[in-house]
Write a protein that holds these residues in place. Structure first.
Motif, PDB file in Angstrom:
ATOM      1  N   ALA A  84      -0.065  31.817  23.046  1.00 43.62           N
ATOM      2  CA  ALA A  84       0.319  31.409  21.379  1.00 43.62           C
ATOM      3  C   ALA A  84       1.264  30.475  21.712  1.00 43.62           C
ATOM      4  CB  ALA A  84       1.473  32.908  21.486  1.00 43.62           C
ATOM      5  N   ILE A  85       2.893  29.873  21.753  1.00 46.66           N
ATOM      6  CA  ILE A  85       3.460  29.291  21.488  1.00 46.66           C
ATOM      7  C   ILE A  85       2.608  27.905  21.703  1.00 46.66           C
ATOM      8  CG2 ILE A  85       5.302  27.674  22.194  1.00 46.66           C
ATOM      9  CD1 ILE A  85       6.866  30.557  21.609  1.00 46.66           C
ATOM     10  N   THR A  86       1.901  27.354  22.968  1.00 41.33           N
ATOM     11  CA  THR A  86       1.712  26.403  23.394  1.00 41.33           C
ATOM     12  C   THR A  86       0.087  25.453  22.818  1.00 41.33           C
ATOM     13  OG1 THR A  86       0.877  26.929  25.462  1.00 41.33           O
ATOM     14  CG2 THR A  86       2.835  26.180  25.725  1.00 41.33           C
ATOM     15  N   THR A  87      -0.283  26.965  22.774  1.00 39.21           N
ATOM     16  CA  THR A  87      -2.500  27.030  22.368  1.00 39.21           C
ATOM     17  C   THR A  87      -2.198  26.779  20.654  1.00 39.21           C
ATOM     18  OG1 THR A  87      -2.496  28.484  23.752  1.00 39.21           O
ATOM     19  CG2 THR A  87      -4.509  27.700  22.437  1.00 39.21           C
ATOM     20  N   LEU A  88      -1.029  27.287  19.825  1.00 44.28           N
ATOM     21  CA  LEU A  88      -1.105  26.840  18.788  1.00 44.28           C
ATOM     22  C   LEU A  88      -0.484  26.079  17.801  1.00 44.28           C
ATOM     23  CD1 LEU A  88      -1.354  31.229  17.459  1.00 44.28           C
ATOM     24  CD2 LEU A  88      -2.917  29.515  18.083  1.00 44.28           C
ATOM     25  N   LEU A  89       0.993  25.623  18.723  1.00 43.65           N
ATOM     26  CA  LEU A  89       1.533  24.363  18.069  1.00 43.65           C
ATOM     27  C   LEU A  89       1.691  23.570  19.230  1.00 43.65           C
ATOM     28  CD1 LEU A  89       3.166  27.039  17.528  1.00 43.65           C
ATOM     29  CD2 LEU A  89       5.018  25.889  17.232  1.00 43.65           C
ATOM     30  N   ASP A  90       1.756  22.186  18.598  1.00 43.20           N
ATOM     31  CA  ASP A  90       1.828  20.627  18.816  1.00 43.20           C
ATOM     32  C   ASP A  90       2.921  20.279  18.879  1.00 43.20           C
ATOM     33  OD1 ASP A  90      -0.876  20.961  19.116  1.00 43.20           O
ATOM     34  OD2 ASP A  90      -0.993  19.707  17.146  1.00 43.20           O
ATOM     35  N   LYS A 138      -9.236  30.493  26.386  1.00 43.06           N
ATOM     36  CA  LYS A 138      -9.689  28.904  26.542  1.00 43.06           C
ATOM     37  C   LYS A 138      -8.147  28.519  27.720  1.00 43.06           C
ATOM     38  CE  LYS A 138     -12.406  27.346  23.303  1.00 43.06           C
ATOM     39  NZ  LYS A 138     -12.397  26.504  22.348  1.00 43.06           N
ATOM     40  N   LEU A 139      -7.114  28.784  27.007  1.00 46.35           N
ATOM     41  CA  LEU A 139      -5.768  28.213  27.892  1.00 46.35           C
ATOM     42  C   LEU A 139      -5.759  29.267  29.578  1.00 46.35           C
ATOM     43  CD1 LEU A 139      -3.797  26.566  29.071  1.00 46.35           C
ATOM     44  CD2 LEU A 139      -2.396  27.716  26.901  1.00 46.35           C
ATOM     45  N   GLN A 140      -5.885  30.239  28.868  1.00 43.45           N
ATOM     46  CA  GLN A 140      -6.042  31.507  29.803  1.00 43.45           C
ATOM     47  C   GLN A 140      -7.285  31.400  30.821  1.00 43.45           C
ATOM     48  OE1 GLN A 140      -4.077  35.318  29.423  1.00 43.45           O
ATOM     49  NE2 GLN A 140      -6.634  36.506  30.090  1.00 43.45           N
ATOM     50  N   ALA A 141      -8.363  31.121  30.679  1.00 36.72           N
ATOM     51  CA  ALA A 141      -8.905  30.526  31.439  1.00 36.72           C
ATOM     52  C   ALA A 141      -9.027  29.634  32.138  1.00 36.72           C
ATOM     53  CB  ALA A 141     -10.665  31.032  30.905  1.00 36.72           C
ATOM     54  N   LEU A 142      -8.344  28.524  31.677  1.00 33.19           N
ATOM     55  CA  LEU A 142      -7.743  27.314  32.047  1.00 33.19           C
ATOM     56  C   LEU A 142      -6.651  27.581  33.464  1.00 33.19           C
ATOM     57  CD1 LEU A 142      -7.809  23.995  32.917  1.00 33.19           C
ATOM     58  CD2 LEU A 142      -6.600  24.320  31.318  1.00 33.19           C
ATOM     59  N   CYS A 143      -5.958  28.709  33.217  1.00 31.16           N
ATOM     60  CA  CYS A 143      -4.849  29.321  33.827  1.00 31.16           C
ATOM     61  C   CYS A 143      -4.944  29.643  34.818  1.00 31.16           C
ATOM     62  CB  CYS A 143      -3.552  29.359  33.034  1.00 31.16           C
ATOM     63  SG  CYS A 143      -2.904  27.821  32.142  1.00 31.16           S
TER      64      CYS A 143
END
Length: 451
Positions: free
Chosen positions: A183-189, A333-338
């Motif tokens: 949540a923190i790394t995907t939704l925030l820049d 998307k990030l979970q699939a990547l990780c």
């Protein structure tokens, strides 16, 4: 030597000088961090940072420069300074790892530092583990999680939290911690700001700092029953503020916000278009009135849940997120990547245990907390009676450096969590009620001898 070669040589010299200067300043910052750590001081200084923000705003106005851009650069510099100075040596996790090393050397340790219930998982977990091989669970699967599991999780959320969601609002994660990270790394820049109400579980701050996101801390006090000040929350919101983290029942204090106060915080988030990241993994251990953030039907809320505490499945690493469909798609998307997908066998076991009655766990934990409260009162420790969770966050009448205390107690066979890991609370320490009453008494008796 040609003009281009001369220019290249100058650039090389300047670069070397800059790197040397950066190295020197980094080393100085690291030394400052060590001194702060030894003194039990917080790395960040909110009041000083606010002064810098006001100075930047004033300067931007004078030179007609966009203050939002300038504040992003300031956040970047502040965050890098905090990252360099920060030490993870005083978190409950660091103490836990040291305690485990001592156990490997043959030393007996009473673990009062970690929130790991000593209950066995429900019997359905054992039964399901014996079935996964024959039923073919163990292949690649959807990054969001097994559809049948997500459907059951949605039904569970609707029945227990008045959520009004379906499987498209749910994704399975390898524990709630990874959900927080997503949540923190995907939704925030980088250079965005996140509000954390302290004392708080260290992972919120650590995830943010690691991603270049500036943490704005709202410090609560025991004297105010750990309730945040609404004006303080509002005053630290600016153009760069994108998220507020809520964790109730709270780790480490066990606090549950009064409903009216929680309503007001949610309204502030809505008015400022903030994400609400609500960590609700202690919801099963609520002793007072508690309402999930899901009940507000706010499309920018993200709720993390886990089987670790409720079903005593800490090592299984299985949790889940509930949010809007759009947010779930982004996080997937990030979970699939990780990690491609969460382990199918573990998903299957958790799915089959979802409906198991775990109220006995809550009853036992309440009994232990009650006994722990009695002991803490006898020891004249200062604390607020927890509304839930599984901890007491206490302070001695004559404040001491609990970072030093935690190191000393390890040598005497007891592990506690120093308060500095949860914010600027080095005079406090967290005691976990996750062990049987006899062992709790034994551990607290040892602590008595060191105070």
């Amino acid at each position: 030597m040609t003009e281009i070669e001369e220019l290249r040589k100058k650039i090389e010299v300047i670069t070397i000088e800059m790197l040397s200067l950066l190295k020197t300043r980094t080393e100085i910052a690291q030394e400052i961090g060590k001194i702060k750590n030894q003194q039990g001081m917080s790395v960040s200084n909110e009041s000083r940072e606010d002064e810098l923000r006001e100075l930047v705003k004033k300067t931007c106005q004078e030179i007609n420069f966009d203050s939002n851009t300038a504040l992003k650069f300031l956040n970047f510099l502040l965050n890098e300074s905090i990252k360099v100075q920060s030490s993870t040596s005083n978190t409950h996790l660091a103490i836990f790892l040291k305690a485990k090393e001592l156990e490997q050397q043959g030393k007996k340790i009473i673990h009062l530092e970690v929130g790991e219930p000593d209950f066995q998982p429900p019997l359905n977990v054992k039964k399901s583990l014996s079935e996964v091989y024959d039923k073919g669970f163990g292949k690649y699967g959807p990054a969001k999680g097994l559809p049948e599991f997500r459907t059951k999780l949605a039904e569970f959320a609707n029945n227990n939290f008045d959520a009004g969601v379906n499987l498209e609002n749910v994704m399975v994660t390898p524990g709630a911690r990874f959900g927080v990270f997503l949540a923190i790394t995907t939704l925030l820049d980088p250079s965005d700001e996140i509000i954390v109400i302290e004392p708080a579980w260290p992972a919120y701050r650590q995830c943010a700092i690691n991603s270049g996101i500036k943490v704005r801390s709202i410090k609560t006090k025991l004297e105010n029953k750990w309730e945040p000040d609404l004006d303080e929350i509002s005053s630290c919101i600016n153009e760069n503020t994108k998220m507020i983290v809520l964790n109730y029942p709270n780790n480490p204090t066990g606090k549950i916000l009064p409903k009216t106060l929680q309503d007001q915080i949610v309204n502030i988030a809505k008015e400022n278009n903030l994400y609400i990241l609500s960590d609700e993994i202690y919801s099963n251990y609520s002793n007072g009135e508690w309402s999930s953030i899901l009940s507000y039907n706010y499309e920018k809320s993200i709720v993390t849940q886990s089987f670790s505490k409720s079903h005593s499945m800490t090592g299984y690493r299985i949790g889940y997120l509930v949010s809007s469909k759009d947010i779930i798609e982004k996080l997937t998307k990030l979970q699939a990547l990780c990690l491609t997908n969460v382990s199918e066998p573990i998903q299957y076991t958790a799915m089959n245990s979802l409906g198991d009655d775990v109220t006995k766990n809550t009853e036992i934990m309440n009994e232990r907390l009650t006994k722990l409260e009695e002991i803490c009162k006898e020891m004249e420790l200062e604390f607020v009676k927890p509304d839930g969770a599984m901890y007491i966050f206490a302070r001695t009448k004559n404040p001491i450096n609990t970072s030093d205390l935690s190191e000393e107690l390890l040598n005497h066979g007891v592990a506690i969590a120093p308060g500095i890991g949860f914010g600027d609370y080095n005079e406090f320490f967290r005691i976990s009620a996750c062990l049987d009453i006899k062992t709790l008494i034994e551990g607290m008796d040892i602590i008595k001898t060191r105070l």
